[in-house]
Design a protein around this motif. Structure first.
Motif, mmCIF file in Angstrom:
data_model
loop_
_atom_site.group_PDB
_atom_site.id
_atom_site.type_symbol
_atom_site.label_atom_id
_atom_site.label_comp_id
_atom_site.label_asym_id
_atom_site.label_seq_id
_atom_site.Cartn_x
_atom_site.Cartn_y
_atom_site.Cartn_z
ATOM 1 N N ASN A 2 44.096 2.537 -17.669
ATOM 2 C CA ASN A 2 42.855 3.100 -18.179
ATOM 3 C C ASN A 2 41.753 2.066 -18.051
ATOM 4 O OD1 ASN A 2 41.039 4.792 -19.473
ATOM 5 N ND2 ASN A 2 41.587 4.017 -21.501
ATOM 6 N N LYS A 156 48.177 0.792 -7.694
ATOM 7 C CA LYS A 156 49.371 1.592 -7.972
ATOM 8 C C LYS A 156 50.551 0.752 -8.454
ATOM 9 C CE LYS A 156 47.900 5.136 -4.698
ATOM 10 N NZ LYS A 156 47.855 5.539 -3.278
ATOM 11 N N LYS A 181 42.201 6.936 -5.081
ATOM 12 C CA LYS A 181 42.586 6.080 -6.214
ATOM 13 C C LYS A 181 43.516 6.800 -7.183
ATOM 14 C CE LYS A 181 38.814 7.177 -9.429
ATOM 15 N NZ LYS A 181 39.616 7.368 -10.629
ATOM 16 N N PRO A 182 44.395 6.045 -7.844
ATOM 17 C CA PRO A 182 45.227 6.660 -8.873
ATOM 18 C C PRO A 182 44.393 7.005 -10.109
ATOM 19 C CG PRO A 182 45.655 4.292 -8.759
ATOM 20 C CD PRO A 182 44.719 4.614 -7.641
ATOM 21 N N GLU A 183 44.882 7.949 -10.881
ATOM 22 C CA GLU A 183 44.201 8.384 -12.103
ATOM 23 C C GLU A 183 43.974 7.180 -13.024
ATOM 24 O OE1 GLU A 183 42.291 10.955 -14.558
ATOM 25 O OE2 GLU A 183 43.190 11.523 -12.639
ATOM 26 N N GLY A 184 42.738 7.044 -13.522
ATOM 27 C CA GLY A 184 42.423 5.981 -14.479
ATOM 28 C C GLY A 184 41.956 4.686 -13.857
#
Length: 295
Positions: A2, A156, A181-184
């Motif tokens: 996050n 990641k 991009k990965p979530e967050g």
């Protein structure tokens, strides 16, 4: 994962007195000025802070002044990076990071490692760092671009790598990162001139140079951009285009220090091999500030 670094971050300058020593009074004033005018977080000891010519003792004293002035009101990020991986890890281990939400770590400069070398460098840092990490890609200074594939691989693989400050001045590279991009994971602009387009495409914010000098207008633009209010945001962007271009026309941070001098926030002294802004640039900056104030 996050990313906590949203909105307007500033890459704060290190003000100097005429004798070249750190001007802690002016530094505290710049911090207070930014807190009062909408800045969301402060990045200490980056390129704009002239980190290349700051001693370890001075860095400690700068951290102390900013921390004591800030009093926990804004998140703080500390620049810890370099092209000697072992030294970067040693500094992380030897620094009291309790006042910081994260570190900003530049991709290795001068050595020109392969993408695998860049990955292994940040892998070692991620495994040693107890707080969040913002990667910093600035190929104009490092002579080596960290590819989107390398950035995303790191994002990641390591939970504490939470964002990248992308300063490659390439919109296509931003869009590649935003798409994959990965979530967050946070995409933070390091290009003041491109940030609004990055925000409207889904970016998280900026670590800005000009933002510290004109934080009220700049942070409003960032907030509008993050809200998708393109028309209102671009009106501010257009009003800041000239000064954003001027401060980078000779070198950074000489340009922004000339702006801060024009605002009576600090002097324009820089450390060699940098030199202060030329008289002709200062005159253009003065003219802009006068017109901007009267709008």
């Amino acid at each position: 994962m996050n990313n906590p670094f949203l909105g307007t971050g500033i890459a704060i300058v290190t003000p100097f007195k005429n004798d070249g020593s750190v001007d802690h009074h002016s530094l505290a004033n710049i911090v207070e000025y930014n807190i009062e005018n909408g800045t969301n977080y402060i990045v200490i000891s980056g390129t704009t802070g002239e980190s290349a010519t700051i001693t370890a003792k001075e860095k400690e004293e700068i951290i102390k002044t900013i921390s004591e002035t800030n009093k926990g009101r804004l998140p703080l990020v500390l620049g810890i990076g370099g092209n000697d991986t072992a030294k970067v890890i040693q500094e992380i281990q030897n620094t009291d990071l309790s006042a910081f939400t994260g570190i900003l770590s530049v991709s290795p400069y001068y050595s020109k490692p392969t993408q695998e070398g860049v990955y292994q460098h940040f892998k070692a840092i991620a495994e040693a760092c107890p707080i969040s990490i913002i990667l910093y890609n600035v190929p104009g200074r490092t002579a080596s671009n960290m590819s989107p594939e390398t950035t995303l691989r790191l994002a990641k693989d390591f939970e504490n790598i939470v964002a990248v400050k992308e300063a490659g001045n390439s919109m296509s590279q931003y869009l590649h990162l935003l798409r994959d991009k990965p979530e967050g994971f946070g995409i933070i602009s390091g290009d003041d001139d491109l940030v609004l387009g990055v925000l409207l495409a889904g970016g998280d914010g900026v670590i800005s140079v000009i933002g510290q000098a004109l934080p009220k207008a700049f942070s409003k633009m960032i907030d509008l951009g993050r809200a998708g209010k393109a028309k209102e945001a671009y009106a501010i962007h257009f009003s800041l285009m000239e000064i954003t271009s001027l401060i980078f026309s000779e070198n950074n941070p000489s340009g922004v220090k000339a702006v801060l001098q024009g605002l009576n926030l600090c002097g324009d002294t820089v450390r060699l091999p940098l030199v202060p802004a030329t008289d002709s640039l200062k005159e253009k900056i003065r003219s802009f500030l006068t017109a901007f104030k009267n709008k």
